[in-house]
Design a protein around this motif. Structure first.
Motif, PDB file in Angstrom:
ATOM      1  N   GLY A 274      -6.331  -6.850 -13.720  1.00 45.00           N
ATOM      2  CA  GLY A 274      -5.851  -5.652 -14.397  1.00 45.00           C
ATOM      3  C   GLY A 274      -5.802  -4.472 -13.449  1.00 45.00           C
ATOM      4  N   PHE A 275      -4.944  -3.502 -13.788  1.00 42.80           N
ATOM      5  CA  PHE A 275      -4.784  -2.298 -12.972  1.00 42.80           C
ATOM      6  C   PHE A 275      -4.970  -1.067 -13.861  1.00 42.80           C
ATOM      7  CE2 PHE A 275      -2.158  -5.681 -11.245  1.00 42.80           C
ATOM      8  CZ  PHE A 275      -2.583  -5.722  -9.929  1.00 42.80           C
ATOM      9  N   HIS A 276      -5.687  -0.077 -13.321  1.00 40.10           N
ATOM     10  CA  HIS A 276      -5.997   1.121 -14.090  1.00 40.10           C
ATOM     11  C   HIS A 276      -4.767   2.009 -14.230  1.00 40.10           C
ATOM     12  CE1 HIS A 276      -8.236   4.339 -15.836  1.00 40.10           C
ATOM     13  NE2 HIS A 276      -8.022   5.157 -14.820  1.00 40.10           N
ATOM     14  N   ARG A 277      -4.612   2.621 -15.430  1.00 39.07           N
ATOM     15  CA  ARG A 277      -3.546   3.578 -15.665  1.00 39.07           C
ATOM     16  C   ARG A 277      -4.155   4.976 -15.718  1.00 39.07           C
ATOM     17  NH1 ARG A 277       1.160   2.595 -18.238  1.00 39.07           N
ATOM     18  NH2 ARG A 277       1.519   4.765 -17.696  1.00 39.07           N
ATOM     19  N   PRO A 278      -4.134   5.727 -14.623  1.00 36.89           N
ATOM     20  CA  PRO A 278      -4.777   7.046 -14.634  1.00 36.89           C
ATOM     21  C   PRO A 278      -4.110   8.033 -15.582  1.00 36.89           C
ATOM     22  CG  PRO A 278      -3.499   6.715 -12.619  1.00 36.89           C
ATOM     23  CD  PRO A 278      -3.527   5.391 -13.326  1.00 36.89           C
ATOM     24  N   ASP A 279      -2.812   7.845 -15.869  1.00 37.10           N
ATOM     25  CA  ASP A 279      -2.122   8.788 -16.742  1.00 37.10           C
ATOM     26  C   ASP A 279      -2.381   8.519 -18.215  1.00 37.10           C
ATOM     27  OD1 ASP A 279      -0.860   6.390 -16.423  1.00 37.10           O
ATOM     28  OD2 ASP A 279       1.185   7.181 -16.584  1.00 37.10           O
ATOM     29  N   GLN A 297     -15.493 -12.006 -21.960  1.00 37.51           N
ATOM     30  CA  GLN A 297     -15.216 -11.647 -20.570  1.00 37.51           C
ATOM     31  C   GLN A 297     -15.859 -10.315 -20.208  1.00 37.51           C
ATOM     32  OE1 GLN A 297     -10.872 -11.819 -20.113  1.00 37.51           O
ATOM     33  NE2 GLN A 297     -11.126 -13.632 -18.843  1.00 37.51           N
ATOM     34  N   VAL A 298     -16.137 -10.145 -18.922  1.00 32.14           N
ATOM     35  CA  VAL A 298     -16.652  -8.891 -18.386  1.00 32.14           C
ATOM     36  C   VAL A 298     -15.722  -8.429 -17.277  1.00 32.14           C
ATOM     37  CG1 VAL A 298     -19.046  -9.384 -18.977  1.00 32.14           C
ATOM     38  CG2 VAL A 298     -18.151 -10.106 -16.768  1.00 32.14           C
ATOM     39  N   ALA A 299     -15.808  -7.151 -16.929  1.00 28.83           N
ATOM     40  CA  ALA A 299     -14.910  -6.562 -15.932  1.00 28.83           C
ATOM     41  C   ALA A 299     -15.690  -6.195 -14.674  1.00 28.83           C
ATOM     42  CB  ALA A 299     -14.228  -5.322 -16.504  1.00 28.83           C
ATOM     43  N   THR A 300     -15.117  -6.536 -13.527  1.00 23.52           N
ATOM     44  CA  THR A 300     -15.673  -6.151 -12.236  1.00 23.52           C
ATOM     45  C   THR A 300     -14.609  -5.372 -11.465  1.00 23.52           C
ATOM     46  OG1 THR A 300     -17.142  -8.069 -12.104  1.00 23.52           O
ATOM     47  CG2 THR A 300     -16.575  -6.984 -10.037  1.00 23.52           C
ATOM     48  N   PRO A 301     -14.889  -4.123 -11.074  1.00 27.18           N
ATOM     49  CA  PRO A 301     -13.873  -3.349 -10.343  1.00 27.18           C
ATOM     50  C   PRO A 301     -13.711  -3.829  -8.910  1.00 27.18           C
ATOM     51  CG  PRO A 301     -15.909  -2.097 -10.537  1.00 27.18           C
ATOM     52  CD  PRO A 301     -16.107  -3.353 -11.342  1.00 27.18           C
ATOM     53  N   VAL A 302     -12.506  -3.694  -8.395  1.00 20.62           N
ATOM     54  CA  VAL A 302     -12.205  -3.974  -6.993  1.00 20.62           C
ATOM     55  C   VAL A 302     -11.843  -2.650  -6.338  1.00 20.62           C
ATOM     56  CG1 VAL A 302     -10.714  -5.197  -5.376  1.00 20.62           C
ATOM     57  CG2 VAL A 302     -11.382  -6.290  -7.528  1.00 20.62           C
ATOM     58  N   GLU A 303     -12.573  -2.283  -5.285  1.00 16.76           N
ATOM     59  CA  GLU A 303     -12.389  -0.976  -4.660  1.00 16.76           C
ATOM     60  C   GLU A 303     -11.808  -1.130  -3.262  1.00 16.76           C
ATOM     61  OE1 GLU A 303     -16.032   1.154  -4.720  1.00 16.76           O
ATOM     62  OE2 GLU A 303     -15.981   1.505  -6.886  1.00 16.76           O
ATOM     63  N   ARG A 304     -11.075  -0.099  -2.866  1.00 21.20           N
ATOM     64  CA  ARG A 304     -10.534  -0.012  -1.502  1.00 21.20           C
ATOM     65  C   ARG A 304     -10.610   1.442  -1.069  1.00 21.20           C
ATOM     66  NH1 ARG A 304      -4.957   0.422   0.775  1.00 21.20           N
ATOM     67  NH2 ARG A 304      -5.094  -0.380   2.922  1.00 21.20           N
ATOM     68  N   ASP A 305     -11.276   1.681   0.033  1.00 22.72           N
ATOM     69  CA  ASP A 305     -11.469   3.043   0.557  1.00 22.72           C
ATOM     70  C   ASP A 305     -12.125   3.949  -0.476  1.00 22.72           C
ATOM     71  OD1 ASP A 305     -10.230   2.231   2.910  1.00 22.72           O
ATOM     72  OD2 ASP A 305      -8.235   2.867   2.230  1.00 22.72           O
ATOM     73  N   ALA A 308     -11.064   2.710  -6.991  1.00 22.87           N
ATOM     74  CA  ALA A 308     -10.798   1.471  -7.716  1.00 22.87           C
ATOM     75  C   ALA A 308      -9.299   1.195  -7.720  1.00 22.87           C
ATOM     76  CB  ALA A 308     -11.316   1.570  -9.147  1.00 22.87           C
ATOM     77  N   VAL A 309      -8.915   0.002  -7.294  1.00 23.12           N
ATOM     78  CA  VAL A 309      -7.498  -0.374  -7.270  1.00 23.12           C
ATOM     79  C   VAL A 309      -7.184  -1.427  -8.328  1.00 23.12           C
ATOM     80  CG1 VAL A 309      -7.248   0.186  -4.839  1.00 23.12           C
ATOM     81  CG2 VAL A 309      -7.911  -2.135  -5.495  1.00 23.12           C
ATOM     82  N   ASN A 338      -1.383  -2.909  -3.283  1.00 27.05           N
ATOM     83  CA  ASN A 338       0.081  -2.920  -3.261  1.00 27.05           C
ATOM     84  C   ASN A 338       0.657  -3.297  -4.618  1.00 27.05           C
ATOM     85  OD1 ASN A 338       0.034  -2.271  -0.522  1.00 27.05           O
ATOM     86  ND2 ASN A 338       0.090  -4.415   0.125  1.00 27.05           N
ATOM     87  N   GLN A 339       0.067  -4.277  -5.256  1.00 30.03           N
ATOM     88  CA  GLN A 339       0.569  -4.699  -6.558  1.00 30.03           C
ATOM     89  C   GLN A 339       0.245  -3.689  -7.652  1.00 30.03           C
ATOM     90  OE1 GLN A 339      -0.321  -8.735  -7.590  1.00 30.03           O
ATOM     91  NE2 GLN A 339       0.509  -9.574  -5.687  1.00 30.03           N
ATOM     92  N   ARG A 340      -0.810  -2.895  -7.421  1.00 29.54           N
ATOM     93  CA  ARG A 340      -1.130  -1.849  -8.392  1.00 29.54           C
ATOM     94  C   ARG A 340       0.027  -0.861  -8.527  1.00 29.54           C
ATOM     95  NH1 ARG A 340      -2.562   3.242  -7.609  1.00 29.54           N
ATOM     96  NH2 ARG A 340      -2.808   2.838  -5.375  1.00 29.54           N
TER      97      ARG A 340
END
Length: 580
Positions: A274-279, A297-305, A308-309, A338-340
């Motif tokens: 899944g990808f976050h929708r900030p708006d 199910q549970v959620a685990t965030p994936v971070e870059r720099d 959260a991406v 990139n896919q986000r």
């Protein structure tokens, strides 16, 4: 610290009991191997997962095992003290097997089973020690009750059967999660073996070779259980090889391929990305559709720099190996980022389409209100005027000397009012012709008003959602108008087709719905005019077809115009039909 204290306690017990262990008891080396293996394995597990009770329980089993060894001493005092703790490891071991791998109960019955095990081990057994006439002098013996041993064996066997039932339930609950089953498999296999052996040993006669053999197997399972736990940990570490394969195949993968690679690397077929929708808040999938965790199910965030991406929705058992989750997330972070961006664009497109659909719905609602206002408001005075004129004509005819000049004037006025009323009804019907979802009737009325032949082909269409029926009507209406005004056509053909999906028979539905529910409507309007029609945003394009195209696009459909000069015009429309 607990492992160190347990090791010191175990070493002390082995030293005290080593010189004078009575015949038939376990050897010093074997006792030390079992106890220290539990302590060492528990310490490793506790360090890897401090919040998980499994590591603590492993160390307590080791300490309890050494506490049981005190009764093996040939010294009457040590032996008597040991009788109170001769089953100490049993409660901790039951708790360990039931709670593995997350250290938590899964049901109230598991909690009750563990409580029962602790009560038997730390209350019933110590209380009964004063009735145990063992091979070494019991300094607290009150009365020898030989039936107590058999009763204890029955209770131990029942506990073993209960543990078997729980272990089977755990295995079945892990269905569809290979990672969880890989961790459970070695521990559950050894746990089942130990539980079955304990149950059989409880039912076997005392002193026989079978009981001795089952005792040795029971001891073997005690050694194998911590090894099985280490195998579970080792399987998790070996599973990290999937991260290497993930890194090799990641570049250029599609969203579906990436999700499949992540699911394979983590061995969780239920995994979703899944990808976050900030708006808007919340999450969307790669196609831009809203995404919510499935049950359990549970959620685990994936971070870059540091941001959260994406999130990974997965089975809770994967959290037992946070290092593997982190490694997979780090390996896929760039591609997920990139896919986000693409997912956000798709989500915005879905929002735009939904917004356009709402505008179309709002326009149709305004048409319905205008139609109602014409019918209930503006048309009423016209109808009243017609009635008054007819009354005046009747009064005039009843006079002895009719007015030959006034009568024809009143007749013409009445005719004009009737014509105005008819046109107003026609106008109201044309504003929102398919408000009830019926497409066939307004099309037939439209054909009936045409000055030249129009052929309608295709099966009768079942009732449609009003937005779909209205859009189809306006495509036909605008195409007929263009054929009359601009194409100078002499004939028009209207083709109506649709696709259905089967539905279960329901006696409350009509025969058409029983045949299947409409999923897609296809319509074509063909004329034999001069052709040359265009539908774009240029100055030569008419607003009618552009408006129809926009309406079709807003409803997620397809609009196609074929109009080569001199060869007539074909207007095609395809609309998805959502369940009403």
């Amino acid at each position: 610290m607990l492992a160190v204290l347990g090791g010191a306690f175990g070493a002390t017990v082995l030293i005290l009991t080593s010189p004078d262990r009575y015949d038939g008891s376990t050897g010093t080396v074997f006792s030390g191997l079992v106890g220290f293996t539990y302590l060492a394995t528990g310490a490793v597990a506790r360090r890897r997962a401090p919040r998980n009770a499994v590591g603590l329980l492993m160390m307590l089993v080791g300490i309890g095992w050494f506490a049981e060894d005190v009764q093996i001493s040939g010294d009457p005092l040590l032996h008597t003290v040991g009788l109170f703790t001769r089953a100490a490891s049993g409660g901790f071991l039951t708790h360990l097997v039931v709670a593995y791998p997350d250290g938590e109960y899964r049901s109230v019955w598991e909690r009750r089973l563990v409580i029962a095990a602790y009560v038997i081990v730390f209350a019933v057994v110590p209380a009964a020690s004063v009735f145990d006439d063992s091979s070494v002098t019991n300094l607290l013996l009150i009365h020898s009750f030989r039936g107590f041993g058999a009763g204890y064996d029955v209770v131990q066997g029942a506990m073993g059967v209960a543990v078997v039932v729980v272990l089977v339930a755990h295995w079945r609950a892990a269905a569809g999660n290979p990672a969880a089953r890989e961790r459970l498999a070695p521990v559950l296999a050894v746990g089942l073996l130990g539980a079955v052996v304990s149950a059989l040993r409880a039912a076997s006669p005392h002193g026989g070779w079978l009981r001795l053999l089952l005792g040795q197997l029971s001891h073997g399972s005690m050694v194998a259980l911590p090894i099985a736990f280490l195998m579970g940990v080792l399987r998790v570490r070996l599973g990290r090889r999937g991260v290497v394969d993930l890194l090799v195949r990641l570049p250029g993968s599609s969203p579906d391929e990436l999700q499949a690679l992540l699911a394979k690397a983590l061995r969780d077929p239920s995994l979703r990305v899944g990808f976050h929708r900030p708006d808007h808040g919340g999450y969307v999938d790669a196609a831009g559709r809203p995404l919510r965790p499935a049950s359990g199910q549970v959620a685990t965030p994936v971070e870059r720099d540091g941001r959260a991406v994406a999130i990974l929705l997965h089975h809770p058992a994967l959290r037992e190996d946070p290092h593997r989750l982190a490694a997979v997330g780090s390996a896929a972070a760039l591609e997920l980022d990139n896919q986000r961006l693409a997912a956000e664009v798709r989500a915005q497109l879905i929002d735009v389409q939904a917004s356009r659909a709402r505008l179309v719905a709002a326009e149709d609602q305004a048409r319905r209100e205008l139609e109602r206002n014409l019918h209930d408001g503006a048309q009423q005075p016209v109808v009243a005027t017609a009635l008054e004129l007819n009354m005046a004509r009747g009064i005039l005819r009843r006079r002895p000397e009719p007015d030959e000049e006034l009568a024809p004037i009143l007749a013409r006025c009445a005719a004009y009012v009737e014509e105005a009323s008819a046109r107003m009804r026609l106008l109201a019907r044309g504003i929102h012709p398919a408000a009830d979802g019926d497409l066939r009737t307004p099309l037939e009325e439209l054909i009936g008003r045409s000055p030249f032949p129009i052929r309608l082909s295709g099966r009768p269409v079942p009732s449609l959602p009003p937005l779909v029926a209205t859009a189809a009507y306006f495509v036909v209406s605008e195409s007929i108008t263009n054929a009359q005004k601009h194409a100078h056509a002499s004939s028009i053909t209207i083709e109506v087709e649709y696709s259905t999906e089967p539905v279960a028979a329901d006696p409350t539905e009509d025969d058409q719905d029983l045949a299947g529910r409409v999923t897609e409507l296809r319509l074509a309007v063909i004329d034999d005019g001069v052709g040359g029609a265009v539908c774009d945003d240029g100055p030569d394009s008419g607003t009618g077809l552009v408006g129809i195209r926009d309406r079709i696009d807003a409803l997620g459909g397809e609009f196609e115009l074929e109009s080569p000069p001199g060869e007539g015009t074909v207007v095609r429309m395809t609309l998805p039909v959502a369940p009403r």
